[in-house]
Design a protein around this motif. Structure first.
Motif, PDB file in Angstrom:
ATOM      1  N   GLY A  24       0.798  -1.215   0.000  1.00 46.46           N
ATOM      2  CA  GLY A  24       0.000   0.000   0.000  1.00 46.46           C
ATOM      3  C   GLY A  24       0.826   1.258   0.000  1.00 46.46           C
ATOM      4  O   GLY A  24       2.053   1.220  -0.158  1.00 46.46           O
ATOM      5  N   GLN A  25       0.139   2.347   0.190  1.00 46.03           N
ATOM      6  CA  GLN A  25       0.750   3.656   0.087  1.00 46.03           C
ATOM      7  C   GLN A  25       0.119   4.548   1.154  1.00 46.03           C
ATOM      8  O   GLN A  25      -1.095   4.558   1.319  1.00 46.03           O
ATOM      9  N   SER A  26       0.992   5.266   1.838  1.00 41.96           N
ATOM     10  CA  SER A  26       0.529   6.216   2.848  1.00 41.96           C
ATOM     11  C   SER A  26       0.616   7.628   2.281  1.00 41.96           C
ATOM     12  O   SER A  26       1.484   7.922   1.459  1.00 41.96           O
ATOM     13  N   ASP A  27      -0.272   8.521   2.746  1.00 34.54           N
ATOM     14  CA  ASP A  27      -0.163   9.915   2.300  1.00 34.54           C
ATOM     15  C   ASP A  27       0.862  10.672   3.149  1.00 34.54           C
ATOM     16  O   ASP A  27       1.121  11.841   2.920  1.00 34.54           O
ATOM     17  N   TRP A  28       1.426   9.990   4.140  1.00 28.95           N
ATOM     18  CA  TRP A  28       2.375  10.670   5.009  1.00 28.95           C
ATOM     19  C   TRP A  28       3.766  10.693   4.356  1.00 28.95           C
ATOM     20  O   TRP A  28       4.433  11.710   4.297  1.00 28.95           O
ATOM     21  N   GLU A  38       4.927   9.460   0.854  1.00 21.66           N
ATOM     22  CA  GLU A  38       4.500   8.838  -0.401  1.00 21.66           C
ATOM     23  C   GLU A  38       5.621   8.087  -1.105  1.00 21.66           C
ATOM     24  O   GLU A  38       5.392   7.284  -2.001  1.00 21.66           O
ATOM     25  N   GLU A  39       6.837   8.367  -0.694  1.00 24.21           N
ATOM     26  CA  GLU A  39       7.986   7.681  -1.278  1.00 24.21           C
ATOM     27  C   GLU A  39       8.038   6.232  -0.808  1.00 24.21           C
ATOM     28  O   GLU A  39       8.422   5.333  -1.543  1.00 24.21           O
ATOM     29  N   GLU A  40       7.665   6.064   0.454  1.00 21.22           N
ATOM     30  CA  GLU A  40       7.826   4.761   1.073  1.00 21.22           C
ATOM     31  C   GLU A  40       6.619   3.880   0.795  1.00 21.22           C
ATOM     32  O   GLU A  40       5.476   4.271   1.080  1.00 21.22           O
ATOM     33  N   GLU A  41       6.866   2.729   0.236  1.00 24.28           N
ATOM     34  CA  GLU A  41       5.779   1.805   0.016  1.00 24.28           C
ATOM     35  C   GLU A  41       5.608   0.941   1.253  1.00 24.28           C
ATOM     36  O   GLU A  41       6.580   0.461   1.822  1.00 24.28           O
ATOM     37  N   VAL A  42       4.367   0.813   1.703  1.00 20.78           N
ATOM     38  CA  VAL A  42       4.063  -0.027   2.851  1.00 20.78           C
ATOM     39  C   VAL A  42       3.828  -1.429   2.290  1.00 20.78           C
ATOM     40  O   VAL A  42       2.885  -1.646   1.533  1.00 20.78           O
TER      41      VAL A  42
END
Lengths: 183, 183
Positions: free
Chosen positions: B71-75, B77-81
């Motif tokens: 997934g993707q966080s809006d906090w 955005e570079e880091e993929e969860v």
């Protein structure tokens, strides 16, 4: 926990962070608000009137309370989310942990409503309310005396489809200050 | 509902909207992700190894499963969860609705963990996990077979302070398509 204890734990000033998930479109809405929950006297005219409107003996009402809230959504920043309502728990005869909750204004529609509540063995307050065109299901539980969580679902009136799922974390206001200072 | 039924209901592809409330700062984080929950065979080497690491007879494991998420966080955005873990329920002897949940990687720390779960009378799965420096409490329940809710709390290790409260609404993926088309 019975409804009287649950209401007593809820009395106070709360700061709420609420996230609403609009499921069809995957939209996130963020709402910040302040909530005040206050004791209302059993003999308050508003309590008696609400009971009478539902054909309920005002003598069977327990721990009525008022909620006031005021907040701001990031969806429509112009519109202030603001309201007040009176809530009157009426335990089922001989039941400590289930009954009806009357309120003079509902969440999903701007009309009076009566919902059915029960308290689970682990202290979660569960409320279901049927409206004309929707049904609401709400769960509220305390993490500790100063933090409570609330999950609210708005469903289609048939009850199977979930339209909106929202989550609030609510912190007693004087406590929130302490958390911030400690971190 | 026992753990076997709960796991069976969970198997599938889910699309998740998650809101994390970082309580000290009142920050909202929005995470979108896809979650796959898959059956793992009882005799899978990873299951046997995980049981042995906890001194548990692999024969007492029930309905092990794998979770994968992306997934993707809006906090950030570079880091993929992104992650995967294997989870192994081990009911307490003679108990249908409580036991241990072993996993080869936890949520709050990147190490293996064993949590304690129970299922409430109304079908909520409750999991508490103690880590070195934190404690996690998770509640998961089904609204209907295709929608589930999950509330996760990260607490200080003493357990009284809540650091993060997060809420996920999870929709079975083929169903989400139908909701969108109908609205």
């Amino acid at each position: 926990m019975d409804i009287k204890e649950f209401v007593a734990q809820s009395i106070g000033q709360w700061r709420s962070q609420r996230s609403a998930h609009h499921l069809a479109f995957g939209h996130f809405e963020a709402i910040r608000s302040e909530i005040a929950i206050e004791v209302v006297a059993d003999h308050d005219p508003a309590v008696i009137e609400l009971c009478k409107a539902h054909d309920i003996d005002p003598g069977s009402a327990v721990a009525p309370f008022r909620m006031r809230w005021e907040g701001q959504s990031d969806w429509d920043e112009e519109e202030e989310v603001k309201g007040t309502c009176i809530l009157v728990p009426v335990p089922d005869p001989g039941q400590a942990n289930r009954g009806k909750l009357l309120r003079d204004r509902g969440y999903a529609e701007t009309m009076a409503a009566a919902g059915d509540y029960y308290l689970t063995a682990d202290g979660t307050f569960v409320l279901t309310t049927a409206y004309d065109r929707a049904a609401a299901e709400e769960k509220i539980w305390f993490i500790n005396p100063n933090v409570r969580c609330r999950v609210s679902l708005i469903k289609t009136s048939a009850g199977s489809g979930v339209v909106t799922a929202s989550f609030s974390s609510e912190i007693r206001q004087e406590i929130r200050q302490e958390i911030r200072q400690a971190s």
